[in-house]
Design a protein around this motif. Structure first.
Motif, PDB file in Angstrom:
ATOM      1  N   GLY A  34       3.928  -1.696  -4.204  1.00 23.84           N
ATOM      2  CA  GLY A  34       4.496  -0.707  -3.658  1.00 23.84           C
ATOM      3  C   GLY A  34       3.587  -1.159  -1.969  1.00 23.84           C
ATOM      4  N   GLU A  35       3.346  -2.226  -1.467  1.00 24.66           N
ATOM      5  CA  GLU A  35       2.663  -1.493  -0.707  1.00 24.66           C
ATOM      6  C   GLU A  35       3.339  -3.184   0.403  1.00 24.66           C
ATOM      7  N   VAL A  67       4.537 -11.770  -0.024  1.00 23.89           N
ATOM      8  CA  VAL A  67       2.978 -11.798  -0.372  1.00 23.89           C
ATOM      9  C   VAL A  67       2.077 -11.198   0.673  1.00 23.89           C
ATOM     10  N   ASP A  68       0.804 -11.527  -0.111  1.00 22.86           N
ATOM     11  CA  ASP A  68      -0.123 -10.366   0.675  1.00 22.86           C
ATOM     12  C   ASP A  68      -0.429 -10.572   2.232  1.00 22.86           C
ATOM     13  N   PHE A  92      16.737  -3.592  -2.935  1.00 22.95           N
ATOM     14  CA  PHE A  92      16.415  -3.705  -1.529  1.00 22.95           C
ATOM     15  C   PHE A  92      15.248  -3.316  -0.332  1.00 22.95           C
ATOM     16  N   TYR A  93      15.179  -4.526   0.522  1.00 25.71           N
ATOM     17  CA  TYR A  93      14.519  -4.536   1.534  1.00 25.71           C
ATOM     18  C   TYR A  93      13.895  -4.089   2.763  1.00 25.71           C
ATOM     19  N   ASP A 135       7.065 -11.321   8.972  1.00 27.38           N
ATOM     20  CA  ASP A 135       7.749  -9.839   9.262  1.00 27.38           C
ATOM     21  C   ASP A 135       6.675  -9.090   7.992  1.00 27.38           C
ATOM     22  N   LEU A 136       6.771  -7.840   8.180  1.00 28.64           N
ATOM     23  CA  LEU A 136       6.257  -6.962   6.872  1.00 28.64           C
ATOM     24  C   LEU A 136       6.938  -6.217   6.497  1.00 28.64           C
ATOM     25  N   ALA A 137       7.101  -5.996   5.128  1.00 28.04           N
ATOM     26  CA  ALA A 137       8.443  -6.236   4.129  1.00 28.04           C
ATOM     27  C   ALA A 137       7.553  -5.281   2.869  1.00 28.04           C
ATOM     28  N   THR A 138       8.804  -4.059   2.691  1.00 31.20           N
ATOM     29  CA  THR A 138       8.327  -3.586   1.127  1.00 31.20           C
ATOM     30  C   THR A 138      10.070  -3.987   0.626  1.00 31.20           C
TER      31      THR A 138
END
Length: 548
Positions: free
Chosen positions: A393-394, A381-382, A436-437, A427-430
């Motif tokens: 992509g963010e 989420v944002d 795959f995170y 936690d920030l993730a892509t």
């Protein structure tokens, strides 16, 4: 299009189990199979189940039952496993207490958890501390055991004769109960019908990195299903299973991956009271350990031990690392040394243990936390508005829902903890095209430099490329003009040399202008959490204190 790589269907449904029933099924299926190896003494599943049932009756005779909280102030030992399932069988909920806590921290957690009964040992590292809490808190009873009770006869005799300084004199009175007496009761019969597996089983307190620790409310179903999920992703379910229990069972990672998962599987736990490199290497070689859950600092320590080559580690089959990013050089060296598969995973207290992991069969992707466990839905989420999805992509905040998700924090306002039925992890993730995170950083650890966001992990990754750097942490420090600037703290490999100035030049030449370090300190050691994970909060507090 992403392909789910775990060897089990994503939509597989797992049976929610009352935790004592989970143990009973394994014990009755294989009563003579080893359950615990504790420094050479082996306890079989039938023996452990017998002791659990006796302990349950003993707890009940003390008035422990539904609504009661039983605390565990114990290292890794058979007492922990027996007390854990015995108290639950008596109808109580549990609370884990770290032996690293101060008297004040223990007292606060005892009061918060409504804990009246605590199980501990007469060890000098434990009893004096909890005895002070008994005098100054709501605690009513201490159940006190001894390490010697769990040792092989010869070792027990030597322990009593020559290691007296490691034992504490217990103030035996009406508030103290011996562990032995707890087990002299008749075996408790299994209730019929079985209790609801959705009932609260464990108050697992967070590490307190953002204030006072909070008790995550985890049910029997949360814990039993996460154990089954973790077991289900093993591509060789029929293989021998002997797991090293060097991580503390009072931490959720070990509680799920070492104890509960192994009981589901019917494997053997090789328990060590604490992680010591030589003891861990000896245990692996002696018992032919096949699985090793750990944190990156543990794997690094095993590799760096000067006499590591003397120990046979070829029995290791699968290893999972969590708690912090695994430096690629450490992973590569450990795999080359052992021949084992080593994958990274991700979880948190609030998830009953594990959310995602890299597939064992393929090894997954280096630097990622892999794919979610079966039945676990992850949504990014944002960063600024969790009601909106992250832009494609963010990086976004990782949220999840699934059977292991806690119901909330004990006695706390849970506003903002969940969004659309999912838990916000902070936690920030892509996520990549294959599903795959990758954890980018903690939301709260982001450094804002003149309005630009800097992820400490990005700078740390560059530091780890320097051949002299052993460990690295980056935090934000106050800057009058830009608000914050990144500062690094490092330790060096044994025998390596590098100045702070040379490290600054190396890093700043390889990162963006806004990410550049303002300072670097070379230290002998860096702060770590109870499971050996590098910890920023002490460094942040230290830097703040300099400004006051």
């Amino acid at each position: 299009m992403s392909v789910y790589q775990h060897p089990v269907a994503f939509d597989r449904v797992f049976e929610p189990l009352w935790l004592p029933e989970m143990l009973r099924r394994t014990a009755e299926r294989q009563p003579t199979k080893p359950c615990i190896d504790f420094l050479g003494r082996v306890s079989r599943y039938g023996e452990i189940w017998d002791a659990v049932r006796r302990a349950a009756t003993g707890f009940a005779a003390m008035g422990v039952g539904p609504g009661s909280t039983v605390g565990l102030f114990l290292p890794n030992c058979p007492h922990y496993v027996i007390a854990y399932f015995g108290a639950l069988m008596a109808g109580a909920r549990l609370a884990n207490f770290s032996p690293l806590y101060t008297v004040a921290e223990l007292r606060a957690q005892v009061e918060d958890s409504d804990c009246d009964v605590m199980v501990t040992l007469d060890a000098a590292a434990l009893y004096p501390t909890i005895a002070k809490v008994l005098e100054t808190s709501r605690l009513k009873t201490l159940i006190v055991g001894s390490v010697a009770e769990a040792l092989p006869p010869a070792k027990a005799l030597l322990y009593r004769m020559f290691r007296r300084r490691e034992r504490s004199k217990v103030s035996w009175d009406a508030r103290h109960v011996t562990w032995r007496s707890l087990l002299t009761h008749p075996r408790m019969m299994m209730p019929s019908p079985l209790p609801d597996p959705q009932a609260l089983a464990l108050l697992q307190y967070t590490g307190g990195t953002t204030g006072a620790p909070k008790g995550a409310m985890l049910s029997h179903a949360n814990l039993s299903i996460n154990a089954q999920q973790v077991d289900s992703i093993d591509p060789e379910p029929q293989a021998e299973d002997r797991i090293l229990g060097a991580l503390p069972l009072f931490h959720i990672f070990a509680n799920t991956c070492i104890m509960n998962r192994t009981i589901v599987r019917g494997g053997m736990m090789v328990l060590l009271p604490k992680f010591e490199v030589k003891a861990a290497l000896s245990a692996i070689a002696r018992t032919k350990v096949t699985a090793l859950p750990g944190v990156p600092t543990m794997y690094r320590a095993l590799l760096d031990y000067p006499e590591a080559a003397k120990f046979d580690l070829s029995s290791l089959r699968v290893c999972i690392s969590g708690g912090a990013p695994m430096p690629e050089p450490v992973k590569t060296a450990f795999v080359a040394r052992t021949g084992a598969t080593l994958v990274e995973g991700y979880g948190l207290t609030e998830s009953a243990g594990v959310v995602s992991t890299n597939p064992y069969a393929s090894g997954g992707k280096a630097g990622t936390i892999g794919q979610p466990l079966p039945g676990t839905v992850v949504v990014l989420v944002d960063k600024d508005d969790p009601t909106k999805p992250a832009r494609e992509g963010e990086a976004g905040e990782l949220t999840f829902r699934g059977p292991p998700m806690m119901s909330g924090y004990w006695k706390r306002d849970n506003a903002g903890v969940f969004v659309d039925g999912r838990l916000r992890t902070g936690d920030l993730a892509t996520v990549d095209a294959d599903g795959f995170y990758t954890i980018v950083d903690r939301l709260k650890d982001m450094i804002i430099v003149g309005g630009f966001k800097v992820f400490p992990s990005v700078v740390e990754e560059v530091l780890y490329r320097h051949p002299a750097v052993n460990e690295a942490l980056v935090i934000g420090v106050h800057d009058e003009y830009l608000g914050e600037r990144p500062k690094a703290f490092v330790t060096l490999h044994a025998g390596a040399e590098a100045s702070a100035e040379s490290l600054l030049a190396f890093v700043n030449a390889n990162i963006g202008k806004h990410e550049r370090l303002v300072a670097c300190e070379v230290r002998d050691s860096l702060p770590k959490t109870m499971i050996g994970k590098l910890s920023r909060k002490e460094l942040v507090a230290e830097e703040k204190a300099k400004r006051t």
